[in-house]
Motif scaffolding. Sequence first.
Motif, PDB file in Angstrom:
ATOM      1  N   SER A  86       0.835  -1.212   0.000  1.00  9.10           N
ATOM      2  CA  SER A  86       0.000   0.000   0.000  1.00  9.10           C
ATOM      3  C   SER A  86       0.866   1.257   0.000  1.00  9.10           C
ATOM      4  O   SER A  86       0.549   2.224  -0.702  1.00  9.10           O
ATOM      5  N   LEU A  87       1.947   1.257   0.773  1.00  5.07           N
ATOM      6  CA  LEU A  87       2.847   2.413   0.774  1.00  5.07           C
ATOM      7  C   LEU A  87       3.452   2.632  -0.608  1.00  5.07           C
ATOM      8  O   LEU A  87       3.579   3.771  -1.062  1.00  5.07           O
ATOM      9  N   MET A  88       3.796   1.553  -1.279  1.00 10.14           N
ATOM     10  CA  MET A  88       4.336   1.701  -2.629  1.00 10.14           C
ATOM     11  C   MET A  88       3.263   2.175  -3.602  1.00 10.14           C
ATOM     12  O   MET A  88       3.544   2.937  -4.521  1.00 10.14           O
ATOM     13  N   GLY A  89       2.035   1.709  -3.412  1.00  7.94           N
ATOM     14  CA  GLY A  89       0.934   2.162  -4.264  1.00  7.94           C
ATOM     15  C   GLY A  89       0.643   3.638  -4.087  1.00  7.94           C
ATOM     16  O   GLY A  89       0.334   4.343  -5.046  1.00  7.94           O
ATOM     17  N   ILE A  90       0.770   4.137  -2.858  1.00  9.82           N
ATOM     18  CA  ILE A  90       0.545   5.554  -2.579  1.00  9.82           C
ATOM     19  C   ILE A  90       1.571   6.412  -3.301  1.00  9.82           C
ATOM     20  O   ILE A  90       1.269   7.498  -3.767  1.00  9.82           O
ATOM     21  N   THR A  91       2.803   5.927  -3.417  1.00  6.24           N
ATOM     22  CA  THR A  91       3.871   6.718  -4.025  1.00  6.24           C
ATOM     23  C   THR A  91       3.822   6.708  -5.549  1.00  6.24           C
ATOM     24  O   THR A  91       4.699   7.275  -6.189  1.00  6.24           O
ATOM     25  N   LYS A  92       2.834   6.067  -6.105  1.00  8.56           N
ATOM     26  CA  LYS A  92       2.643   6.035  -7.553  1.00  8.56           C
ATOM     27  C   LYS A  92       3.800   5.346  -8.297  1.00  8.56           C
ATOM     28  O   LYS A  92       4.178   5.737  -9.395  1.00  8.56           O
ATOM     29  N   VAL A  93       4.358   4.321  -7.668  1.00 11.31           N
ATOM     30  CA  VAL A  93       5.390   3.534  -8.332  1.00 11.31           C
ATOM     31  C   VAL A  93       4.743   2.836  -9.535  1.00 11.31           C
ATOM     32  O   VAL A  93       3.588   2.413  -9.488  1.00 11.31           O
ATOM     33  N   LYS A  94       5.476   2.747 -10.619  1.00 12.89           N
ATOM     34  CA  LYS A  94       4.975   2.128 -11.852  1.00 12.89           C
ATOM     35  C   LYS A  94       5.030   0.605 -11.729  1.00 12.89           C
ATOM     36  O   LYS A  94       5.874   0.052 -11.035  1.00 12.89           O
ATOM     37  N   THR A  95       4.134  -0.061 -12.443  1.00 13.21           N
ATOM     38  CA  THR A  95       4.051  -1.520 -12.396  1.00 13.21           C
ATOM     39  C   THR A  95       5.359  -2.162 -12.842  1.00 13.21           C
ATOM     40  O   THR A  95       5.815  -3.132 -12.242  1.00 13.21           O
ATOM     41  N   TYR A  96       5.983  -1.622 -13.911  1.00 12.52           N
ATOM     42  CA  TYR A  96       7.229  -2.214 -14.394  1.00 12.52           C
ATOM     43  C   TYR A  96       8.375  -2.048 -13.385  1.00 12.52           C
ATOM     44  O   TYR A  96       9.348  -2.792 -13.445  1.00 12.52           O
ATOM     45  N   GLN A  97       8.267  -1.107 -12.476  1.00 11.48           N
ATOM     46  CA  GLN A  97       9.249  -0.958 -11.404  1.00 11.48           C
ATOM     47  C   GLN A  97       8.882  -1.850 -10.217  1.00 11.48           C
ATOM     48  O   GLN A  97       9.756  -2.407  -9.555  1.00 11.48           O
ATOM     49  N   PHE A  98       7.596  -1.951  -9.954  1.00  9.37           N
ATOM     50  CA  PHE A  98       7.108  -2.678  -8.787  1.00  9.37           C
ATOM     51  C   PHE A  98       7.364  -4.180  -8.898  1.00  9.37           C
ATOM     52  O   PHE A  98       7.831  -4.801  -7.932  1.00  9.37           O
ATOM     53  N   LEU A  99       7.053  -4.789 -10.040  1.00 11.06           N
ATOM     54  CA  LEU A  99       7.123  -6.250 -10.168  1.00 11.06           C
ATOM     55  C   LEU A  99       8.521  -6.830  -9.927  1.00 11.06           C
ATOM     56  O   LEU A  99       8.664  -7.740  -9.102  1.00 11.06           O
ATOM     57  N   PRO A 100       9.566  -6.347 -10.594  1.00 11.99           N
ATOM     58  CA  PRO A 100      10.881  -6.938 -10.304  1.00 11.99           C
ATOM     59  C   PRO A 100      11.353  -6.670  -8.876  1.00 11.99           C
ATOM     60  O   PRO A 100      11.949  -7.534  -8.242  1.00 11.99           O
ATOM     61  N   LEU A 101      11.055  -5.480  -8.382  1.00 13.85           N
ATOM     62  CA  LEU A 101      11.456  -5.140  -7.015  1.00 13.85           C
ATOM     63  C   LEU A 101      10.794  -6.066  -6.008  1.00 13.85           C
ATOM     64  O   LEU A 101      11.449  -6.634  -5.135  1.00 13.85           O
ATOM     65  N   VAL A 102       9.494  -6.259  -6.143  1.00 17.06           N
ATOM     66  CA  VAL A 102       8.775  -7.085  -5.173  1.00 17.06           C
ATOM     67  C   VAL A 102       9.147  -8.565  -5.328  1.00 17.06           C
ATOM     68  O   VAL A 102       9.170  -9.302  -4.342  1.00 17.06           O
ATOM     69  N   PHE A 103       9.501  -9.004  -6.538  1.00 16.70           N
ATOM     70  CA  PHE A 103       9.964 -10.379  -6.721  1.00 16.70           C
ATOM     71  C   PHE A 103      11.255 -10.600  -5.928  1.00 16.70           C
ATOM     72  O   PHE A 103      11.388 -11.591  -5.194  1.00 16.70           O
ATOM     73  N   VAL A 104      12.202  -9.690  -6.066  1.00 19.53           N
ATOM     74  CA  VAL A 104      13.470  -9.813  -5.344  1.00 19.53           C
ATOM     75  C   VAL A 104      13.229  -9.755  -3.833  1.00 19.53           C
ATOM     76  O   VAL A 104      13.771 -10.572  -3.081  1.00 19.53           O
ATOM     77  N   LEU A 105      12.415  -8.813  -3.396  1.00 24.60           N
ATOM     78  CA  LEU A 105      12.142  -8.673  -1.961  1.00 24.60           C
ATOM     79  C   LEU A 105      11.443  -9.906  -1.399  1.00 24.60           C
ATOM     80  O   LEU A 105      11.802 -10.394  -0.321  1.00 24.60           O
ATOM     81  N   ASP A 106      10.439 -10.421  -2.107  1.00 19.58           N
ATOM     82  CA  ASP A 106       9.727 -11.618  -1.637  1.00 19.58           C
ATOM     83  C   ASP A 106      10.646 -12.837  -1.627  1.00 19.58           C
ATOM     84  O   ASP A 106      10.590 -13.656  -0.709  1.00 19.58           O
ATOM     85  N   THR A 107      11.488 -12.960  -2.647  1.00 21.81           N
ATOM     86  CA  THR A 107      12.414 -14.091  -2.707  1.00 21.81           C
ATOM     87  C   THR A 107      13.389 -14.043  -1.530  1.00 21.81           C
ATOM     88  O   THR A 107      13.621 -15.059  -0.861  1.00 21.81           O
ATOM     89  N   ILE A 108      13.940 -12.871  -1.259  1.00 26.17           N
ATOM     90  CA  ILE A 108      14.848 -12.726  -0.118  1.00 26.17           C
ATOM     91  C   ILE A 108      14.107 -13.016   1.191  1.00 26.17           C
ATOM     92  O   ILE A 108      14.618 -13.726   2.061  1.00 26.17           O
ATOM     93  N   GLY A 109      12.903 -12.482   1.322  1.00 27.61           N
ATOM     94  CA  GLY A 109      12.117 -12.694   2.540  1.00 27.61           C
ATOM     95  C   GLY A 109      11.806 -14.162   2.781  1.00 27.61           C
ATOM     96  O   GLY A 109      11.933 -14.664   3.904  1.00 27.61           O
ATOM     97  N   VAL A 110      11.411 -14.871   1.727  1.00 31.09           N
ATOM     98  CA  VAL A 110      11.108 -16.301   1.862  1.00 31.09           C
ATOM     99  C   VAL A 110      12.382 -17.079   2.184  1.00 31.09           C
ATOM    100  O   VAL A 110      12.379 -17.964   3.049  1.00 31.09           O
ATOM    101  N   PHE A 111      13.476 -16.750   1.514  1.00 31.36           N
ATOM    102  CA  PHE A 111      14.738 -17.450   1.782  1.00 31.36           C
ATOM    103  C   PHE A 111      15.162 -17.273   3.236  1.00 31.36           C
ATOM    104  O   PHE A 111      15.540 -18.244   3.902  1.00 31.36           O
ATOM    105  N   LEU A 112      15.103 -16.044   3.736  1.00 28.62           N
ATOM    106  CA  LEU A 112      15.469 -15.795   5.138  1.00 28.62           C
ATOM    107  C   LEU A 112      14.538 -16.533   6.097  1.00 28.62           C
ATOM    108  O   LEU A 112      14.986 -17.076   7.107  1.00 28.62           O
ATOM    109  N   PHE A 113      13.249 -16.567   5.764  1.00 30.51           N
ATOM    110  CA  PHE A 113      12.298 -17.306   6.597  1.00 30.51           C
ATOM    111  C   PHE A 113      12.635 -18.796   6.618  1.00 30.51           C
ATOM    112  O   PHE A 113      12.608 -19.435   7.672  1.00 30.51           O
TER     113      PHE A 113
END
Length: 186
Positions: free
Chosen positions: A149-176
Amino acid sequence: MNHWRRWRYKHLTLFAISIIFALYLARNEGFQLFLLNLGNWGYIGALFAGILFVSTLTIAAGAVSLVILAERLSPIELALIAGLGGMIGDFVIFRFVKDGLLSEIIPIYHRLGGGHLTRVLRTKYFSWTLRVIGAIIIVSPFPDELGVSLMGITKVKTYQFLPLVFVLDTIGVFLFIVFARAIFNP
């Protein structure tokens, strides 16, 4: 049906209905059994576990499924596939927030006197800060709705959001997964 088209708060209504439906599913034994068996589905189970791992209402089921899958799959493969699932789940949340929910919440916010905060949110420095805070929330083991939601508020573009969130989710799952393995398999 015509009333629904004119209804001003469609997304807020759908949000409330989805919470009620999720609470119903959480108490449904068949759905609980499905979630427990998700760990037996291999890579497809990892994709679904990743989708479940990003939401407040389903994070527990996603976490249990990931722990079960971590016993059978390589941590890197599991993190990549569950990260893809997390990206899918976060994208659904992102589109829901960006496409409709914000347009329904903003007028309510302005009626409650939120104009001063809006000016602060629109500064370039604060916008950048919200993206960083959102990224930290997404990579953490906490549910991703607030970060997305915070990223959506900042008007981040979809093409920026998808790769960023993929990397973040992958790191988060790996650490978990690494943390869960350390706890459950000392």
